[in-house]
Motif scaffolding. Sequence first.
Motif, PDB file in Angstrom:
ATOM      1  N   LYS A  68       1.098 -27.408 -18.467  1.00 42.27           N
ATOM      2  CA  LYS A  68       2.509 -27.587 -18.765  1.00 42.27           C
ATOM      3  C   LYS A  68       3.329 -27.730 -17.489  1.00 42.27           C
TER       4      LYS A  68
ATOM      5  N   THR B  31       3.989 -25.356 -15.305  1.00 39.52           N
ATOM      6  CA  THR B  31       4.894 -24.226 -15.142  1.00 39.52           C
ATOM      7  C   THR B  31       4.292 -23.164 -14.230  1.00 39.52           C
TER       8      THR B  31
ATOM      9  N   ASN C  66       1.429 -22.146 -16.659  1.00 44.14           N
ATOM     10  CA  ASN C  66       0.349 -22.911 -17.277  1.00 44.14           C
ATOM     11  C   ASN C  66       0.239 -24.238 -16.549  1.00 44.14           C
TER      12      ASN C  66
END
Length: 292
Positions: free
Chosen positions: A204, A206, A201
């Motif tokens: 985020k 990530t 994501n």
Amino acid sequence: MPRLVWAAVAAVLVLSACLAAARLGGPEGTGRAGGPGTGAAKPAERRAPVVFFLGDSYTVGIRGIKPEGAYAAETARLLGWQVVVAGLARTGFAGSGGTGKTFTSLFNEQLSWRPTPDMVVLSGGHNDVRQPPAKVAQKARLLMETVRKRWPRTQLVLMGPLWGGDPGPKALKVRDVLREAAAEMTVPFVDPLAGRWITGNVRKGTGNADRLIRSDGTHPNPAGNLHIARRLVADLRSMRLDRPVLGRTRVTYTPPSPAVPSPGPTGGHDQAIPGDGDEPDEVVPRPKRARP
């Protein structure tokens, strides 16, 4: 007749035959002595495959990403194809995103009148997550039937939805019905979700989404488009579809890849994340402002 006369007649006949053979090459020196065609004939140059892509904003690009920078054009550049990129942002097999268009209507408007290509790649599903899955599958089958009826000798490929990170259950359901439709019609299926082309994501920080996806959480940046193109090239090569030839390339159904498990309620997203007002593939309607 004296022997000397016979020798002279023979020499004249041989010379005449040589001159006649040289003239068969034509006026541009293709067969005459000293012309460029006097050597062995050059082999015909191999024609680059002609491939049509039809898809949504992932395929045609968005604001800030021109069509020639989107993954479809990047794929053609990597494989040396001649490419025609068609489609429209916010559209899908069943979803129109308020445009009044679907992939079938866009095919008829943008592609069906063109000369026969070697291969057609139908890529979508991202904007179908709010549509009934059965309707998405029915519309996809209809479009594949339309393409095959228009160009019976053309290789057809179906590519499932692209996503800007870990997909949610709605995206996986659309992928599943498209994969089933491809199997029913023996059409090769490319599955970016099973292949985990994009992970994590971006908001985020990530997975590879952090460096490949724009801040809208949905669309690839230039590096992301090139990454998607490279993954697609690898899949096409594994299916022997990287050099399609009209009427000779006959690759049919590819066995399905294992389904990607849902990331659960706290991971990923099952629909596009709205951007700052300039991202075309928003599948979530924006809330209307209350009038004062």
